[in-house]
Design a protein around this motif. Structure first.
Motif, PDB file in Angstrom:
ATOM      1  N   LEU A 115       0.824  -1.210   0.000  1.00 27.59           N
ATOM      2  CA  LEU A 115       0.000   0.000   0.000  1.00 27.59           C
ATOM      3  C   LEU A 115       0.860   1.262   0.000  1.00 27.59           C
ATOM      4  O   LEU A 115       0.617   2.195  -0.780  1.00 27.59           O
ATOM      5  N   ILE A 116       1.890   1.299   0.840  1.00 31.45           N
ATOM      6  CA  ILE A 116       2.715   2.510   0.928  1.00 31.45           C
ATOM      7  C   ILE A 116       3.504   2.723  -0.359  1.00 31.45           C
ATOM      8  O   ILE A 116       3.770   3.860  -0.766  1.00 31.45           O
ATOM      9  N   TYR A 117       3.870   1.640  -1.016  1.00 27.72           N
ATOM     10  CA  TYR A 117       4.553   1.706  -2.310  1.00 27.72           C
ATOM     11  C   TYR A 117       3.696   2.452  -3.328  1.00 27.72           C
ATOM     12  O   TYR A 117       4.167   3.339  -4.058  1.00 27.72           O
ATOM     13  N   ARG A 118       2.418   2.144  -3.347  1.00 25.00           N
ATOM     14  CA  ARG A 118       1.497   2.781  -4.303  1.00 25.00           C
ATOM     15  C   ARG A 118       1.140   4.211  -3.880  1.00 25.00           C
ATOM     16  O   ARG A 118       0.995   5.099  -4.727  1.00 25.00           O
TER      17      ARG A 118
ATOM     18  N   LEU B  87       9.233   0.158   6.024  1.00 26.25           N
ATOM     19  CA  LEU B  87       8.606  -1.097   5.609  1.00 26.25           C
ATOM     20  C   LEU B  87       9.496  -1.884   4.659  1.00 26.25           C
ATOM     21  O   LEU B  87       9.582  -3.116   4.748  1.00 26.25           O
ATOM     22  N   ASN B  88      10.192  -1.188   3.771  1.00 27.12           N
ATOM     23  CA  ASN B  88      11.117  -1.880   2.873  1.00 27.12           C
ATOM     24  C   ASN B  88      12.275  -2.492   3.642  1.00 27.12           C
ATOM     25  O   ASN B  88      12.775  -3.565   3.291  1.00 27.12           O
TER      26      ASN B  88
ATOM     27  N   GLY C 280      16.410  -3.953  -0.749  1.00 23.33           N
ATOM     28  CA  GLY C 280      17.528  -3.035  -0.931  1.00 23.33           C
ATOM     29  C   GLY C 280      18.763  -3.402  -0.134  1.00 23.33           C
ATOM     30  O   GLY C 280      19.703  -2.613  -0.053  1.00 23.33           O
ATOM     31  N   GLY C 281      18.764  -4.589   0.481  1.00 21.15           N
ATOM     32  CA  GLY C 281      19.958  -5.021   1.197  1.00 21.15           C
ATOM     33  C   GLY C 281      19.798  -4.992   2.700  1.00 21.15           C
ATOM     34  O   GLY C 281      18.759  -4.616   3.239  1.00 21.15           O
TER      35      GLY C 281
ATOM     36  N   VAL D  25      18.610   1.220   2.132  1.00 20.24           N
ATOM     37  CA  VAL D  25      17.238   0.867   1.759  1.00 20.24           C
ATOM     38  C   VAL D  25      16.790   1.690   0.550  1.00 20.24           C
ATOM     39  O   VAL D  25      17.085   2.881   0.437  1.00 20.24           O
ATOM     40  N   GLU D  26      16.084   1.029  -0.362  1.00 21.21           N
ATOM     41  CA  GLU D  26      15.579   1.702  -1.567  1.00 21.21           C
ATOM     42  C   GLU D  26      14.081   1.946  -1.448  1.00 21.21           C
ATOM     43  O   GLU D  26      13.365   1.134  -0.846  1.00 21.21           O
ATOM     44  N   THR D  27      13.622   3.056  -2.018  1.00 26.37           N
ATOM     45  CA  THR D  27      12.184   3.368  -2.001  1.00 26.37           C
ATOM     46  C   THR D  27      11.721   3.720  -3.406  1.00 26.37           C
ATOM     47  O   THR D  27      11.053   4.723  -3.633  1.00 26.37           O
TER      48      THR D  27
END
Length: 216
Positions: free
Chosen positions: A164-167, A198-199, A205-206, A212-214
């Motif tokens: 959800l947060i991705y979108r 959350l990621n 992202g490792g 971390v990647e977003t």
């Protein structure tokens, strides 16, 4: 007959929330990882990250370095800070952008507290979290009770929020790029921090917090 996969069902659930709040979306934004592809952080990892985030944000807010370091020692997280966080503590002069960046870590802390079941739910991200509650949740317990009382949420629950947060982040990024008003009064800074946290929880992202990647 066509059967939706776990990931497709999660995506559809997220899009239903976006529709409810009139948030723009695109159908071709991919699904995130499945449960099988995801390895969650352990309860201890999440708990230590929460403690570190609370101290980093408190330092950005003005808590004295000596108090931060003493508290870190009491909570046994002296070696759990990321390289970027450790460098922040050593800065002689802190510019406004750097201070703001770390002050916003309270929102990442809120996600950790949710993942540990201290926060009942992640509300629609239109404002900031309850900072006093977040800090009190940790400080009043001490390390051992904070870890023992925590109950790590299921992989499915965390992946649902991550999708959800991705979108939502895609929608606010599009609005920012095009100079448009944020849809549904969404707070882009809160969304970024939730996406980041959350990621990290799902290992995107490792292993390193700083990496971390977003992507949207």
């Amino acid at each position: 007959m066509f059967f939706k996969s776990e990931m497709e069902k999660r995506k559809a659930k997220s899009i239903a929330v976006l529709k409810k709040h009139n948030v723009p979306y695109i159908e071709h934004l991919p699904c995130i990882e499945s449960k099988k592809e995801t390895t969650l952080r352990t309860k201890e990892e999440v708990s230590e990250r929460a403690i570190c985030l609370s101290l980093v944000a408190a330092f950005a807010e003005g808590l004295e370095k000596s108090v931060v370091l003493q508290t870190a020692k009491e909570f046994a997280v002296e070696n759990a800070f990321s390289a970027e966080e450790s460098s922040f503590f050593e800065m002689k002069e802190i510019d406004d952008l750097t201070r703001a960046k770390f002050l916003w870590r309270y929102e990442s802390l809120w996600v950790m507290l949710w993942a540990l079941s201290y926060v009942e739910s992640l509300s629609f991200p239109t404002g900031i979290c309850d900072v006093p509650f977040a800090v009190k949740t940790i400080v009043e317990r001490g390390r051992e009770k904070f870890l023992s009382d925590a109950k790590l949420r299921s992989k499915a629950e965390i992946l649902d929020e991550a999708d959800l947060i991705y979108r939502l982040h895609w929608a606010t990024t599009e609005a920012r790029i095009h100079g448009e008003q944020m849809p549904a009064n969404l707070d882009n800074d809160t969304i970024f921090e939730r996406h980041y946290a959350l990621n990290w929880l799902i290992g995107f992202g490792g292993d390193n917090w700083d990496d971390v990647e977003t992507n949207t």
